[in-house]
Design a protein around this motif. Structure first.
Motif, PDB file in Angstrom:
ATOM      1  N   VAL A   1      -2.601   3.750  -3.706  1.00  0.00           N
ATOM      2  CA  VAL A   1      -2.352   2.652  -4.633  1.00  0.00           C
ATOM      3  C   VAL A   1      -2.148   1.391  -3.811  1.00  0.00           C
ATOM      4  O   VAL A   1      -1.326   1.369  -2.888  1.00  0.00           O
ATOM      5  CB  VAL A   1      -1.114   2.910  -5.520  1.00  0.00           C
ATOM      6  N   VAL A   2      -2.915   0.348  -4.134  1.00  0.00           N
ATOM      7  CA  VAL A   2      -2.810  -0.933  -3.440  1.00  0.00           C
ATOM      8  C   VAL A   2      -2.499  -2.015  -4.470  1.00  0.00           C
ATOM      9  O   VAL A   2      -3.209  -2.157  -5.460  1.00  0.00           O
ATOM     10  CB  VAL A   2      -4.113  -1.285  -2.686  1.00  0.00           C
ATOM     11  N   ALA A   3      -1.411  -2.725  -4.229  1.00  0.00           N
ATOM     12  CA  ALA A   3      -1.045  -3.878  -5.057  1.00  0.00           C
ATOM     13  C   ALA A   3      -1.367  -5.137  -4.252  1.00  0.00           C
ATOM     14  O   ALA A   3      -1.005  -5.244  -3.084  1.00  0.00           O
ATOM     15  CB  ALA A   3       0.435  -3.842  -5.402  1.00  0.00           C
ATOM     16  N   THR A   4      -2.061  -6.084  -4.889  1.00  0.00           N
ATOM     17  CA  THR A   4      -2.458  -7.321  -4.242  1.00  0.00           C
ATOM     18  C   THR A   4      -2.024  -8.494  -5.126  1.00  0.00           C
ATOM     19  O   THR A   4      -2.162  -8.426  -6.344  1.00  0.00           O
ATOM     20  CB  THR A   4      -3.996  -7.394  -4.076  1.00  0.00           C
ATOM     21  N   GLY A   5      -1.482  -9.520  -4.508  1.00  0.00           N
ATOM     22  CA  GLY A   5      -1.094 -10.701  -5.271  1.00  0.00           C
ATOM     23  C   GLY A   5      -1.018 -11.917  -4.373  1.00  0.00           C
ATOM     24  O   GLY A   5      -1.017 -11.826  -3.152  1.00  0.00           O
TER      25      GLY A   5
ATOM     26  N   ALA B   1       4.244   0.511  -4.581  1.00  0.00           N
ATOM     27  CA  ALA B   1       3.318  -0.493  -4.039  1.00  0.00           C
ATOM     28  C   ALA B   1       3.725  -1.903  -4.461  1.00  0.00           C
ATOM     29  O   ALA B   1       3.688  -2.841  -3.659  1.00  0.00           O
ATOM     30  CB  ALA B   1       1.888  -0.188  -4.484  1.00  0.00           C
ATOM     31  N   ILE B   2       4.139  -2.064  -5.712  1.00  0.00           N
ATOM     32  CA  ILE B   2       4.589  -3.378  -6.188  1.00  0.00           C
ATOM     33  C   ILE B   2       5.851  -3.805  -5.461  1.00  0.00           C
ATOM     34  O   ILE B   2       5.979  -4.955  -5.036  1.00  0.00           O
ATOM     35  CB  ILE B   2       4.792  -3.365  -7.717  1.00  0.00           C
ATOM     36  N   ARG B   3       6.777  -2.876  -5.275  1.00  0.00           N
ATOM     37  CA  ARG B   3       8.020  -3.180  -4.556  1.00  0.00           C
ATOM     38  C   ARG B   3       7.720  -3.615  -3.123  1.00  0.00           C
ATOM     39  O   ARG B   3       8.282  -4.589  -2.615  1.00  0.00           O
ATOM     40  CB  ARG B   3       8.933  -1.956  -4.558  1.00  0.00           C
ATOM     41  N   GLU B   4       6.794  -2.919  -2.464  1.00  0.00           N
ATOM     42  CA  GLU B   4       6.417  -3.265  -1.093  1.00  0.00           C
ATOM     43  C   GLU B   4       5.764  -4.648  -1.046  1.00  0.00           C
ATOM     44  O   GLU B   4       6.054  -5.454  -0.152  1.00  0.00           O
ATOM     45  CB  GLU B   4       5.463  -2.212  -0.541  1.00  0.00           C
ATOM     46  N   MET B   5       4.900  -4.952  -2.013  1.00  0.00           N
ATOM     47  CA  MET B   5       4.253  -6.261  -2.076  1.00  0.00           C
ATOM     48  C   MET B   5       5.292  -7.360  -2.266  1.00  0.00           C
ATOM     49  O   MET B   5       5.233  -8.409  -1.616  1.00  0.00           O
ATOM     50  CB  MET B   5       3.230  -6.278  -3.223  1.00  0.00           C
ATOM     51  N   MET B   6       6.263  -7.122  -3.163  1.00  0.00           N
ATOM     52  CA  MET B   6       7.318  -8.108  -3.405  1.00  0.00           C
ATOM     53  C   MET B   6       8.163  -8.339  -2.145  1.00  0.00           C
ATOM     54  O   MET B   6       8.497  -9.482  -1.817  1.00  0.00           O
ATOM     55  CB  MET B   6       8.204  -7.648  -4.562  1.00  0.00           C
ATOM     56  N   ASP B   7       8.477  -7.270  -1.429  1.00  0.00           N
ATOM     57  CA  ASP B   7       9.246  -7.397  -0.186  1.00  0.00           C
ATOM     58  C   ASP B   7       8.492  -8.229   0.844  1.00  0.00           C
ATOM     59  O   ASP B   7       9.076  -9.078   1.521  1.00  0.00           O
ATOM     60  CB  ASP B   7       9.572  -6.022   0.400  1.00  0.00           C
TER      61      ASP B   7
ATOM     62  N   GLU C   1       0.840  -1.199   0.000  1.00  0.00           N
ATOM     63  CA  GLU C   1       0.000   0.000   0.000  1.00  0.00           C
ATOM     64  C   GLU C   1       0.875   1.250   0.000  1.00  0.00           C
ATOM     65  O   GLU C   1       1.877   1.301   0.704  1.00  0.00           O
ATOM     66  CB  GLU C   1      -0.901   0.061   1.242  1.00  0.00           C
ATOM     67  N   VAL C   2       0.469   2.236  -0.773  1.00  0.00           N
ATOM     68  CA  VAL C   2       1.178   3.509  -0.817  1.00  0.00           C
ATOM     69  C   VAL C   2       0.144   4.629  -0.871  1.00  0.00           C
ATOM     70  O   VAL C   2      -0.816   4.559  -1.638  1.00  0.00           O
ATOM     71  CB  VAL C   2       2.090   3.598  -2.068  1.00  0.00           C
ATOM     72  N   VAL C   3       0.344   5.635  -0.032  1.00  0.00           N
ATOM     73  CA  VAL C   3      -0.474   6.846  -0.091  1.00  0.00           C
ATOM     74  C   VAL C   3       0.484   7.997  -0.358  1.00  0.00           C
ATOM     75  O   VAL C   3       1.367   8.275   0.455  1.00  0.00           O
ATOM     76  CB  VAL C   3      -1.247   7.088   1.228  1.00  0.00           C
ATOM     77  N   ASN C   4       0.346   8.613  -1.531  1.00  0.00           N
ATOM     78  CA  ASN C   4       1.220   9.711  -1.920  1.00  0.00           C
ATOM     79  C   ASN C   4       0.424  11.001  -2.013  1.00  0.00           C
ATOM     80  O   ASN C   4      -0.634  11.035  -2.637  1.00  0.00           O
ATOM     81  CB  ASN C   4       1.864   9.449  -3.293  1.00  0.00           C
TER      82      ASN C   4
END
Length: 90
Positions: free
Chosen positions: A79-83, A42-48, A5-8
Motif C-alpha cells: 500500500v502506497v499513500a502519496t500526497g 501508510a497514511i500515518r507514515e505519509m503524515m509523519d 509505504e507499507v508491505v504487509n
C-alpha cells in the motif's frame, strides 16, 4: 510530494480462509481487514513524513494497493499513500 509505504504479509490462516471465500464466493473479511490496516499505516507514515519537512497539511492524496505473490501459497499487500505536503496558514 511525500509518500508512505507499507508491505504487509498475510498469515497462513487468513490466506487459507480467503482462498475458501474465493472458491465459494463472497467478500473476504480477512483481506479487507488487512487492506484497512495497511492503508491506515501508510497514511500515518505519509503524515509523519510531511510533518518532518514542516508541513501541516496534505492535498491530492492518492492510495495505491497492489499484491505481491511471494510463492504459490503466499501474498503480501503493498500500500502506497502519496500526497502533496503543504503549509496552511491561519
Amino acid at each position: 510530494i511525500v509518500f508512505g509505504e507499507v508491505v504487509n504479509g498475510i498469515n497462513f490462516t487468513k490466506d487459507f480462509l480467503a482462498s475458501i471465500t474465493n472458491f465459494v464466493g463472497g467478500r473476504s473479511k480477512e483481506y479487507e481487514e488487512e487492506i484497512v490496516n495497511a492503508r491506515a499505516d501508510a497514511i500515518r507514515e505519509m503524515m509523519d513524513r510531511a510533518k518532518k519537512i514542516g508541513a501541516n497539511g496534505l492535498v491530492g492524496i492518492k492510495i495505491d494497493v497492489e499484491t505481491i505473490s511471494v510463492n504459490e501459497n503466499g501474498v503480501m499487500l503493498l500500500v502506497v499513500a502519496t500526497g502533496t505536503a503543504v503549509v496552511v496558514e491561519d
